[in-house]
Design a protein around this motif. Structure first.
Motif, PDB file in Angstrom:
ATOM      1  N   CYS A  20       0.833  -1.208   0.004  1.00 22.74           N
ATOM      2  CA  CYS A  20       0.054   0.018   0.072  1.00 22.74           C
ATOM      3  C   CYS A  20       0.818   1.456   0.067  1.00 22.74           C
ATOM      4  CB  CYS A  20      -0.953   0.052   1.244  1.00 22.74           C
ATOM      5  SG  CYS A  20      -1.904   1.441   1.520  1.00 22.74           S
ATOM      6  N   HIS A  21       0.614   2.073  -0.785  1.00 28.26           N
ATOM      7  CA  HIS A  21       1.302   3.460  -0.867  1.00 28.26           C
ATOM      8  C   HIS A  21       0.196   4.680  -0.601  1.00 28.26           C
ATOM      9  CE1 HIS A  21       4.667   5.950  -1.997  1.00 28.26           C
ATOM     10  NE2 HIS A  21       3.779   6.830  -2.453  1.00 28.26           N
ATOM     11  N   ILE A  22       0.938   5.063   0.696  1.00 30.44           N
ATOM     12  CA  ILE A  22       0.180   6.336   1.075  1.00 30.44           C
ATOM     13  C   ILE A  22       0.936   7.744   0.887  1.00 30.44           C
ATOM     14  CG2 ILE A  22      -0.865   7.336   3.226  1.00 30.44           C
ATOM     15  CD1 ILE A  22      -0.641   4.420   4.350  1.00 30.44           C
ATOM     16  N   ASP A  23       0.280   8.472   0.380  1.00 29.31           N
ATOM     17  CA  ASP A  23       0.957  10.061   0.090  1.00 29.31           C
ATOM     18  C   ASP A  23       0.179  11.063   1.246  1.00 29.31           C
ATOM     19  OD1 ASP A  23       3.236   9.743  -1.453  1.00 29.31           O
ATOM     20  OD2 ASP A  23       1.975   9.644  -3.157  1.00 29.31           O
ATOM     21  N   ILE A  24       0.996  11.872   1.806  1.00 31.26           N
ATOM     22  CA  ILE A  24       0.391  12.773   2.771  1.00 31.26           C
ATOM     23  C   ILE A  24       1.093  13.949   2.424  1.00 31.26           C
ATOM     24  CG2 ILE A  24      -0.142  13.509   5.171  1.00 31.26           C
ATOM     25  CD1 ILE A  24       0.285  10.736   6.001  1.00 31.26           C
ATOM     26  N   ASN A  25      -0.009  14.970   1.979  1.00 30.25           N
ATOM     27  CA  ASN A  25       0.335  16.406   1.884  1.00 30.25           C
ATOM     28  C   ASN A  25       0.765  17.287   3.090  1.00 30.25           C
ATOM     29  OD1 ASN A  25       0.617  19.056   1.158  1.00 30.25           O
ATOM     30  ND2 ASN A  25      -0.843  19.098  -0.393  1.00 30.25           N
ATOM     31  N   THR A  26       1.784  17.324   3.528  1.00 33.65           N
ATOM     32  CA  THR A  26       1.980  17.581   5.015  1.00 33.65           C
ATOM     33  C   THR A  26       1.678  19.227   4.877  1.00 33.65           C
ATOM     34  OG1 THR A  26       4.164  17.574   4.687  1.00 33.65           O
ATOM     35  CG2 THR A  26       3.299  15.793   5.783  1.00 33.65           C
ATOM     36  N   CYS A  29      -1.974  19.525   5.904  1.00 30.71           N
ATOM     37  CA  CYS A  29      -2.463  19.008   7.128  1.00 30.71           C
ATOM     38  C   CYS A  29      -2.228  20.019   8.329  1.00 30.71           C
ATOM     39  CB  CYS A  29      -1.372  17.777   7.374  1.00 30.71           C
ATOM     40  SG  CYS A  29      -1.740  17.084   9.023  1.00 30.71           S
ATOM     41  N   ASP A  30      -3.527  20.107   9.140  1.00 37.44           N
ATOM     42  CA  ASP A  30      -3.524  20.732  10.204  1.00 37.44           C
ATOM     43  C   ASP A  30      -3.426  20.155  11.426  1.00 37.44           C
ATOM     44  OD1 ASP A  30      -6.042  19.861  10.452  1.00 37.44           O
ATOM     45  OD2 ASP A  30      -7.049  21.400   9.883  1.00 37.44           O
ATOM     46  N   GLY A  31      -3.161  18.629  11.269  1.00 36.28           N
ATOM     47  CA  GLY A  31      -3.089  17.821  12.464  1.00 36.28           C
ATOM     48  C   GLY A  31      -4.217  17.608  13.507  1.00 36.28           C
ATOM     49  N   ASP A  49       1.370  18.366  15.248  1.00 33.37           N
ATOM     50  CA  ASP A  49       0.435  18.973  13.978  1.00 33.37           C
ATOM     51  C   ASP A  49       0.712  18.462  12.668  1.00 33.37           C
ATOM     52  OD1 ASP A  49      -1.393  19.971  15.866  1.00 33.37           O
ATOM     53  OD2 ASP A  49      -0.409  22.108  16.053  1.00 33.37           O
ATOM     54  N   SER A  50       1.329  17.224  12.422  1.00 32.26           N
ATOM     55  CA  SER A  50       1.701  16.764  11.252  1.00 32.26           C
ATOM     56  C   SER A  50       1.556  15.275  11.230  1.00 32.26           C
ATOM     57  CB  SER A  50       3.168  17.323  10.928  1.00 32.26           C
ATOM     58  OG  SER A  50       3.406  16.924   9.687  1.00 32.26           O
ATOM     59  N   CYS A  51       0.828  15.049  10.203  1.00 30.16           N
ATOM     60  CA  CYS A  51       0.423  13.668   9.994  1.00 30.16           C
ATOM     61  C   CYS A  51       1.561  12.712   9.253  1.00 30.16           C
ATOM     62  CB  CYS A  51      -0.999  13.422   9.361  1.00 30.16           C
ATOM     63  SG  CYS A  51      -1.458  11.733   9.115  1.00 30.16           S
ATOM     64  N   SER A  52       1.924  11.598   9.829  1.00 33.80           N
ATOM     65  CA  SER A  52       2.865  10.721   8.906  1.00 33.80           C
ATOM     66  C   SER A  52       2.405   9.307   8.999  1.00 33.80           C
ATOM     67  CB  SER A  52       4.317  10.862   9.423  1.00 33.80           C
ATOM     68  OG  SER A  52       4.368  10.574  10.947  1.00 33.80           O
ATOM     69  N   VAL A  53       3.176   8.542   8.149  1.00 33.06           N
ATOM     70  CA  VAL A  53       2.787   7.177   8.248  1.00 33.06           C
ATOM     71  C   VAL A  53       3.530   6.304   9.137  1.00 33.06           C
ATOM     72  CG1 VAL A  53       2.758   4.862   6.736  1.00 33.06           C
ATOM     73  CG2 VAL A  53       2.236   7.193   5.695  1.00 33.06           C
ATOM     74  N   ARG A  54       2.749   5.433  10.209  1.00 30.42           N
ATOM     75  CA  ARG A  54       3.528   4.888  11.231  1.00 30.42           C
ATOM     76  C   ARG A  54       4.047   3.552  10.656  1.00 30.42           C
ATOM     77  NH1 ARG A  54       2.544   0.978  14.867  1.00 30.42           N
ATOM     78  NH2 ARG A  54       0.321   0.709  13.596  1.00 30.42           N
ATOM     79  N   ASP A  55       2.863   2.790   9.976  1.00 30.51           N
ATOM     80  CA  ASP A  55       3.129   1.654   9.359  1.00 30.51           C
ATOM     81  C   ASP A  55       2.771   1.162   8.024  1.00 30.51           C
ATOM     82  OD1 ASP A  55       4.036  -1.201   8.953  1.00 30.51           O
ATOM     83  OD2 ASP A  55       3.308  -1.823  10.875  1.00 30.51           O
ATOM     84  N   ALA A  56       3.236   1.356   7.175  1.00 27.87           N
ATOM     85  CA  ALA A  56       2.458   1.404   5.820  1.00 27.87           C
ATOM     86  C   ALA A  56       2.170  -0.242   5.544  1.00 27.87           C
ATOM     87  CB  ALA A  56       3.317   2.036   4.599  1.00 27.87           C
ATOM     88  N   GLN A  57       2.865  -1.113   5.999  1.00 30.81           N
ATOM     89  CA  GLN A  57       2.817  -2.418   5.819  1.00 30.81           C
ATOM     90  C   GLN A  57       1.340  -3.203   6.405  1.00 30.81           C
ATOM     91  OE1 GLN A  57       6.235  -4.603   7.130  1.00 30.81           O
ATOM     92  NE2 GLN A  57       7.211  -4.253   5.033  1.00 30.81           N
ATOM     93  N   VAL A  58       0.796  -2.336   7.414  1.00 34.99           N
ATOM     94  CA  VAL A  58      -0.623  -2.804   7.754  1.00 34.99           C
ATOM     95  C   VAL A  58      -1.768  -2.271   7.147  1.00 34.99           C
ATOM     96  CG1 VAL A  58       0.374  -3.808  10.003  1.00 34.99           C
ATOM     97  CG2 VAL A  58      -0.528  -1.139   9.793  1.00 34.99           C
ATOM     98  N   ASN A  71      -8.960  18.228   4.746  1.00 38.18           N
ATOM     99  CA  ASN A  71      -8.209  19.017   3.740  1.00 38.18           C
ATOM    100  C   ASN A  71      -7.681  18.376   2.718  1.00 38.18           C
ATOM    101  OD1 ASN A  71      -8.478  21.148   5.563  1.00 38.18           O
ATOM    102  ND2 ASN A  71      -6.897  20.355   6.951  1.00 38.18           N
ATOM    103  N   ASP A  72      -8.253  17.184   2.209  1.00 38.62           N
ATOM    104  CA  ASP A  72      -7.652  16.324   1.205  1.00 38.62           C
ATOM    105  C   ASP A  72      -6.176  16.122   0.972  1.00 38.62           C
ATOM    106  OD1 ASP A  72     -10.350  15.751   0.162  1.00 38.62           O
ATOM    107  OD2 ASP A  72     -10.023  17.774  -1.207  1.00 38.62           O
ATOM    108  N   CYS A  73      -5.787  15.766   2.220  1.00 38.86           N
ATOM    109  CA  CYS A  73      -4.177  15.718   2.339  1.00 38.86           C
ATOM    110  C   CYS A  73      -3.742  14.250   2.002  1.00 38.86           C
ATOM    111  CB  CYS A  73      -3.708  15.842   3.537  1.00 38.86           C
ATOM    112  SG  CYS A  73      -4.035  17.510   4.541  1.00 38.86           S
ATOM    113  N   ILE A  74      -4.622  13.382   1.905  1.00 38.39           N
ATOM    114  CA  ILE A  74      -4.185  11.907   1.748  1.00 38.39           C
ATOM    115  C   ILE A  74      -4.572  11.315   0.610  1.00 38.39           C
ATOM    116  CG2 ILE A  74      -4.303   9.755   2.851  1.00 38.39           C
ATOM    117  CD1 ILE A  74      -4.862  10.972   5.559  1.00 38.39           C
ATOM    118  N   THR A  75      -3.621  10.574  -0.044  1.00 33.96           N
ATOM    119  CA  THR A  75      -4.083   9.707  -1.287  1.00 33.96           C
ATOM    120  C   THR A  75      -3.217   8.311  -1.064  1.00 33.96           C
ATOM    121  OG1 THR A  75      -2.013  10.436  -2.332  1.00 33.96           O
ATOM    122  CG2 THR A  75      -3.981  11.551  -2.954  1.00 33.96           C
TER     123      THR A  75
END
Ligand code: SF4
Ligand code: SF4
Length: 77
Positions: A20-26, A29-31, A49-58, A71-75
């Motif tokens: 799985c590939h997750i992109d976050i437009n930080t 992102c307003d947290g 106040d910034s989102c990130s990927v903890r574990d993409a494998q799950v 805010n449409d940050c995530i794809t």
């Protein structure tokens, strides 16, 4: 190149396709943490106040996070 490396290449390619590939437009992102709370697999984490990927494998590609982010940050691909 022997048969062994051919098989290894094919296996690597398969793993990439399944991941799985997750992109976050930080920048946008307003947290708000809505995504990290909503994710059923605890994939995302918000720190300072910034989102990130903890574990993409799950990640199961359910896209709940994509739908809930105001805010449409995530794809997710
Ligand atoms: S797609 Fe689903 S499992 Fe993956 S990070 Fe988003 S909410 Fe979590
Ligand atoms: S829902 Fe969107 S704005 Fe809120 S923390 Fe997640 S990525 Fe950032």
């Amino acid at each position: 190149m022997g048969l062994g490396s051919l098989f290894k290449r094919k296996k690597d390619k398969q793993e990439v396709i399944e991941e799985c590939h997750i992109d976050i437009n930080t920048n946008d992102c307003d947290g708000c943490e809505k995504c990290s709370i909503a994710c059923p697999n605890n994939v995302l984490i918000v720190v300072d106040d910034s989102c990130s990927v903890r574990d993409a494998q799950v990640c199961k590609s359910c896209r709940v996070c994509v739908a809930i982010c105001p805010n449409d940050c995530i794809t997710v691909n």
